[in-house]
Design an enzyme around this catalytic site. Structure first.
Site, PDB file in Angstrom:
ATOM      1  N   GLY A 490       0.828  -1.194   0.000  1.00 43.40           N
ATOM      2  CA  GLY A 490       0.000   0.000   0.000  1.00 43.40           C
ATOM      3  C   GLY A 490       0.866   1.249   0.000  1.00 43.40           C
ATOM      4  O   GLY A 490       0.428   2.313  -0.418  1.00 43.40           O
ATOM      5  N   THR A 535      12.561   2.025  -0.130  1.00 45.39           N
ATOM      6  CA  THR A 535      12.902   3.140  -1.011  1.00 45.39           C
ATOM      7  C   THR A 535      14.414   3.348  -1.008  1.00 45.39           C
ATOM      8  O   THR A 535      15.027   3.580  -2.055  1.00 45.39           O
ATOM      9  CB  THR A 535      12.187   4.429  -0.573  1.00 45.39           C
ATOM     10  OG1 THR A 535      10.778   4.192  -0.607  1.00 45.39           O
ATOM     11  CG2 THR A 535      12.536   5.598  -1.457  1.00 45.39           C
ATOM     12  N   GLU A 741       7.011   4.020   8.523  1.00 47.61           N
ATOM     13  CA  GLU A 741       6.639   3.774   9.927  1.00 47.61           C
ATOM     14  C   GLU A 741       6.602   5.043  10.754  1.00 47.61           C
ATOM     15  O   GLU A 741       5.844   5.165  11.718  1.00 47.61           O
ATOM     16  CB  GLU A 741       7.660   2.855  10.576  1.00 47.61           C
ATOM     17  CG  GLU A 741       7.770   1.485   9.955  1.00 47.61           C
ATOM     18  CD  GLU A 741       8.988   0.792  10.491  1.00 47.61           C
ATOM     19  OE1 GLU A 741       8.850   0.054  11.489  1.00 47.61           O
ATOM     20  OE2 GLU A 741      10.086   1.014   9.948  1.00 47.61           O
TER      21      GLU A 741
END
Lengths: 784, 298, 154
Positions: A490, A535, A741
């Site tokens: 997501g 990433t 996070e």
């Protein structure tokens, strides 16, 4: 603001490209694991689970279940002797002699229908000898508690985890820095507090699901909603005694993970059962109730903080004791204990720190990785203590933080040095946007209004050699197939990977396809989709792979044109020479190469670029002091502030506004970064106001959406602002580091600090339910 | 224990009768093995949890009259049992003459659930948390029931016997709810406190309803009915009587709210404690009564 | 256990399906008609990821028996676009960033389309109220709400 100086990146990096998987998700075409079709060969699995939090298994009779027509297999712990675990192998696939939490798997059934499998469970007889359960981590760490894992000393364990044999402590992480005992006398103010953070859960909207099949040759395929196909391959194979290459994991789209679908949990059950039903796929889909009872939970925490500062507001010393309620198995949770330990100063420079972070076995559900990995639990109390300390010396809470927060070059609690960071900017931007200095009156006479702010920091918590790899393959039409092992849960990593590949090679974003679903047979290795690392880490691998492909292409063209590489470039899918102005589109050349002159042959060939990335500079931490040169790869830092109102008639909290600012190094897709900030804020808010996995004698009291409340549309604040700061990460793609996070880490203390600002009351821990707030106001004499 | 919840619905036979007589006969014939259902929102959940295991589910939604929703100024409102809550909310007649009922329906769950949920289902399920029970009682609702002895009427006043227990007998099918025309000038409000802002079950629900009543000493009569604070919807009789006999001021409203809080008997459960619930009854009853008083006294 | 032959119109197409008494509409769509866009998040009517339209009204299909749907018209996310490429709400939800993991998305789209059908210009509060039965864990809802406003303008 000189510090934010993002790296200039080629298009489409830095652009708000639309989701690469958007269309399939809005048309219903997107395939999640429960959508896979297996035809009528499919068998359905159900699991017999312990009703006791702690017991010995005296007798287990599966004969009647096995005899039920339609049942194809019944398995128990007798069939599987191997331990399983990520950092500590402390768990059997099915319990063998002892159950340690309500829901612990005791047997598994595969049948031709869910209903028959369900009936078979009723026919399994289990006789237990009930043992006294351990329900609290401090008690669990004491000598009075029964040992939950008497064999702890024999378990295979990673060399940076330190279990205490003969106790329930599966990891004890220490920081001993400077001279804490001597520092208190020098402090103008000292705060000592205890916080209790309850268990909560990930609550992905898609429950866990795994389908496994073993073929006639013993090769196993596992399809699962998974953040960790490669870790699951490795750990499950090891546990059932086969080589990892024999287990293939295919991971379709994940309907929400938040850490709960990382590592190994119920997937091992499906594989184990499948090994007894050769040739037929076996599906285990957890009911929502099983999700609440038996899936990973976020560990609970009992935290003791003591911190002091001088009269100018400089933090002098911190002493922390963390008792982590790790649950029945702490194979993953031991690293949360460690991560909290090496982060236990918060994002501040503190010369004297003493921390003891204990991971403790209890007869509670299994603590596992959840968004933030120990940081939300720890910051919940730490950032409130910071506010209190500031208040004690009469300093503004934002000023106090600006003085003490980490800056480039600051010395960290582990003795390492802080890399360039925009934390100070994050604080300033957040304070400005929330209107820190402005006091707004409440909206009605029965409300009280307040503002609160909190900071955070977090490093990706992983082994020192967690790696990523990628390949980039060119197609005849000049488009790219990019192979990765990371999962889009997501957060948008498929899109971001495509952007990075496109930028690094020189093609439009629309020319890139990501090779999905991730399939360990074809996809390149990725440690796990956790830790907000993709990433940065997988991005590096993708960029390396794209540059490798680019190098191959340019080398061929340079040879053909007799030009030098430096004069060539790839722009929008066309190879161009700045020198001769010659051009050639990528298509065809990237498969068939280029002909040599005068029919002399060909040069080049199919282009496949490869790249990997693994940090090589992690040095480890001293076992006694927690000091080391470089303990972690990097930190993402940030700040959050809220403005809220308390209803004096009901105690209900309404979040009016939220502001978040994070230093992400480089926003590859700025809208996606902001979307993580928004989503994390709301999940953090939900954990602050509503969420609590209510355990009583080890039994979950609220195992459904009816009584485990999460934020709905009507609870999300009207006004959320998210800001990006970009101080580049030296080894991230165009300076990028993670955000997934971090956006839920400071929310509990930001809200707690705002509640204090509104009504002058603090609580031992979240959730700050209306009842808790109201009764506290009543007891404080604020209302009648 | 919910850890053993069925992954889907357990096995049963679905039967759709054509007439009320057929329905009642079937239910009597199969007794505890058969259960009628409307929207299923309570029945299906309990079946998954193993609390109910009927061999037959009897779909009574398409029986004659079940889908009627009609108003007559003299006789009042008839709500067929199968009329879903969204229909009730959207009805202009309900909005005009029984707005309290529409408000109570609006507080239930979600739009999707209200496409299935019915007021009669809410009543027959008899959860003390039922959001529409207070309004139905305030409007002096009468249930029309078809049973093995034919048609009868039951006033809601003594209808609820305990959590999940009502005066319904085997063979009974409640097919309509009749709400008489409300007293002229009546104002009502439903205040519901959940954990989330919306969509939750009530921790406490307060139905307040008032109207001019010349025969009362205060000149007004109030109804005050509470959800989730007793085994059945709790009618705060002392508070109601007090408000009939005492001039209405903010002090007497507060006193009435205190009486209601004192009299109700909530329990500690996973949603709230006794102490908090009693406090909320006091605060929300006071708020509810004040709000309707503001409108009544004009 | 009894079986029933039912006739339904699903996404504009006539279907005839044999269903057991206890089969929910959600399972019928997913298992008998291979329409897996409708998701199973809880099977208890709480999360909304199974939302479909029955005769134009949104319901949690996990709380409806397939046998009750004889003669009904069902619309699932696969049929939302109808003859168009995409329904406006499908376009705007991608543009506004209201899709992350995508699991709640089909239910959200159905509930939103139903809202816009009955209320073409909803206020923010009306949007929030209409979608309160669709749980999302990823987005935090704000971008979903913006996408409904944008679809109303289209």
């Amino acid at each position: 603001m000189a510090e934010s100086d993002p790296i200039n990146a080629p298009s489409p990096v830095g652009e708000n490209k639309p989701r690469i998987d958007g269309r399939e998700k809005v048309t219903g075409a997107a395939i999640f694991a429960d959508d896979l079709q297996f035809g009528n060969a499919l068998l359905y699995a159900r699991i017999k689970r312990s009703p006791h939090p702690h017991a010995l298994i005296k007798r287990l009779d599966i004969s009647k279940a096995r005899a039920l027509p339609g049942v194809k297999a019944v398995v128990t712990g007798e069939d599987f002797t191997g331990y399983i675990g990520l950092y500590l192998q402390d768990r059997y696939i099915f319990c063998r002699d002892r159950v340690r939490y309500v829901g612990d798997p005791v047997a598994g059934v595969a049948a031709i229908s869910d209903e028959i499998a369900y009936q078979a469970l009723e026919l399994i007889d289990v006789e237990y000898e009930v043992l006294e359960p351990v329900l609290d981590p401090e008690f669990g760490a004491s000598s009075q508690a029964l040992l939950l894992h008497p064999d702890l000393g024999k378990y295979v364990v990673a060399n940076f985890i330190f279990p205490k044999e003969g106790t329930n402590v599966s990891n004890h992480f220490k920081i001993r820095r400077g001279d804490v005992d001597g520092a208190w006398d020098k402090c103008a103010a000292v705060i000592e507090r205890k916080y209790r953070i309850p268990h909560i859960q990930h609550v992905p909207i898609e429950p866990h699901v795994a389908i496994a099949k073993m073929d006639e040759a013993g090769e196993i395929t596992l399809w699962a909603s998974s953040q960790s196909p490669f870790a699951q391959r490795n750990l499950i194979a090891q546990a059932i005694g086969v080589l990892p290459g024999k287990l293939r994991v295919i991971a379709p789209l994940v309907g929400g993970g938040f850490g709960g679908k990382a590592g190994v949990s119920m997937e091992a059950l499906a594989v184990a059962i499948a090994t007894k039903v050769k040739g037929r796929p076996v599906k285990l889909l957890l009911t929502r109730e099983e999700e609440f009872y038996t899936a990973f939970v976020r560990q609970g925490l009992v935290a003791y903080f003591k911190m002091g500062c001088d009269e100018k507001g400089h933090l002098m010393a911190m002493e922390n004791k963390f008792y982590w309620d790790g649950g029945a198995y702490t194979e993953y949770g031991v690293n949360i204990t460690r991560a909290a330990g090496y982060s236990s100063s918060g994002p501040y420079e503190v010369p004297n720190v003493k921390t003891d972070s204990y991971c403790v076995y209890t007869n509670h559900p299994v603590g596992g990785p959840m968004r933030g990995f120990g940081m939300p639990e720890m910051h919940a109390g730490l950032e409130q203590c910071i506010d209190e300390l500031a208040q004690q010396i009469g300093m503004d809470a934002v000023e106090f933080r600006k003085i003490n927060c980490l800056k480039t070059g600051s010395t960290l609690v582990t003795g390492s040095k802080m890399h360039p960071t925009g934390l100070l900017q994050c604080i300033e931007k957040t304070a400005e946007a929330i209107g820190w200095d402005k006091k707004t009156p409440p909206s009605a006479p029965n409300k009280r209004r307040g503002k609160g702010l909190a900071l955070m920091w977090k490093a990706p918590a992983m082994p020192p050699n967690a790696g990523s790899s990628a390949w980039v393959e060119l197609v005849e039409d000049g488009t790219l197939n990019v192979g990765i092992g990371g999962q889009d849960i997501g957060q948008g990593v498929f899109t971001v990977a495509a952007q990075m590949a496109a930028a690094a090679l020189g093609v439009p974003y629309e020319s890139v396809r990501i090779a999905t679903p991730v399939d360990t047979r074809y996809s390149p290795y990725e440690w796990q989709t956790v830790a907000s690392r993709l990433t940065w880490s997988m991005g590096n691998a993708v960029v390396n792979a794209a540059r490798d492909a680019r190098q191959q292409i340019l080398t061929t063209v340079a040879e053909a044109w007799e030009e030098s590489l430096e004069d060539l470039d790839i722009v929008d899918g066309v190879v161009i020479s700045y020198k001769s102005e010659k051009e050639i589109p990528l298509k065809n050349l990237v498969i068939y190469g280029l002909p040599k002159p005068d029919g002399q042959g060909w040069r080049g060939g199919p282009v496949v670029g490869r790249g990997n990335f693994m940090p090589t500079y992690i040095t480890g931490l001293d076992k006694e002091t927690g000091q080391g040169e470089q303990a972690v790869v990097h930190y993402t830092t940030g700040a959050q502030a809220v403005e809220l109102e308390v209803d004096l008639d009901t105690g209900r909290i309404e979040i009016l506004r939220g502001v978040s600012t994070y230093d992400v190094g480089k926003a590859i897709n700025p809208e996606f970064v902001k979307a993580q900030m928004d989503g994390g804020f709301v999940q953090g808010m939900s954990s602050a106001l509503f969420e609590n996995l209510q355990l009583s004698n080890g039994v979950v009291q609220n195992p459904s959406f009816v009584d485990y409340r999460i934020a709905t549309t009507t609870d999300a604040p009207k006004d959320l602002q998210s800001f990006i700061v970009e101080v580049p990460q030296d080894d991230g793609p165009w300076g990028a580091r993670g955000i997934g996070e971090h956006s839920m880490v400071p929310t509990i203390p930001a809200i707690a600090n705002a509640i204090y600002n509104a009504i002058g009351i603090r609580f031992e821990g979240p959730p700050f339910t209306a009842e808790k707030v109201y009764l506290a106001m009543l007891d404080a004499g604020m209302i009648k | 224990m919910a850890i053993n919840t069925h992954p889907t619905l357990p096995e049963f036979d679905y039967f759709r009768p054509e007439t009320l007589i057929e329905a009642s006969d079937f239910l009597v014939h199969h007794a505890t093995d058969a259960r009628p259902f409307l929207g299923g929102t309570d029945v299906f959940v309990r079946m998954r949890d193993g609390l109910l295991s009927p061999k037959f589910l009897v779909d009574v939604k398409s029986l004659p009259g079940m889908n009627d929703l009609r108003f007559d100024p003299l006789s009042g409102l008839i709500i067929g049992a199968a009329v879903n809550m969204n229909r009730v909310i959207a009805s202009s007649e309900v909005q005009q003459h029984y707005p309290l009922l529409a408000d109570a329906c609006r507080s239930v769950a979600s739009y999707q659930l209200r496409t299935r949920a019915t007021i009669i289902g809410n009543i027959c399920n008899a959860s003390p948390a039922g959001d529409t029970l207070g309004a139905s009682l305030a409007f002096e609702g009468v249930l029309h029931i078809h049973g093995s002895d034919g048609v009868r009427r039951e006033s809601l006043t003594d209808f609820f016997l305990g959590p999940g227990k009502t005066k319904l007998k085997t063979g009974d099918v409640a097919f309509a709810l009749h709400l008489p025309s409300p007293p002229p000038g009546s104002i009502g409000i439903y205040l519901k406190l959940g954990r989330n802002k919306l969509s939750d079950l009530s921790i406490v629900g307060v139905t307040a309803f008032g109207y001019p009543e010349p025969a009362a000493l205060s000149g007004y009569r109030f109804r005050l009915i509470l959800a989730s604070v007793a085994p059945v919807p709790f009618v705060a009789k002392e508070a109601e009587a007090y408000l009939s006999n005492t001039p209405i001021t903010s002090d007497s409203i507060y006193a009435a709210a205190c009486l209601a809080a004192e009299a109700c008997t909530p329990i500690d459960d996973v949603r709230g404690s006794v102490r908090y619930r009693k406090q909320m009854v006091k605060n929300l009853a006071a708020r509810a009564l004040s709000e309707i008083w503001e409108k009544l006294k004009k | 256990m009894a079986f029933h032959k039912i006739n339904v119109i699903v996404n504009g197409k006539d279907e005839q399906v044999m269903v057991s008494s206890n089969m929910t509409l959600m399972r019928m769509l997913r298992e008998c008609l291979a329409l897996t866009g409708t998701k199973n998040g809880c099977s208890a009517g709480e999360c909304g990821s199974c939302t479909v339209l029955i005769n134009g009204e949104p319901v949690n299909s996990c709380m409806v028996l397939a046998a009750e749907c004889d003669g009904a018209e069902i619309v699932t996310v696969e049929g939302l676009a109808g003859d168009k490429q995409l329904d406006p709400i499908q376009e705007t939800i991608i543009e506004a960033g209201g899709v992350q993991c995508g699991f709640c998305t089909p239910g959200i789209l159905i509930s939103s389309r139903a809202l816009l059908n009955r209320n073409p210009n909803p206020s923010e509060d009306e949007i929030r109220e209409a979608l309160v039965g669709n749980l999302c864990r990823c987005t935090g809802y704000l971008r979903i709400i913006e996408s409904v406003k944008a679809a109303a303008r289209r």
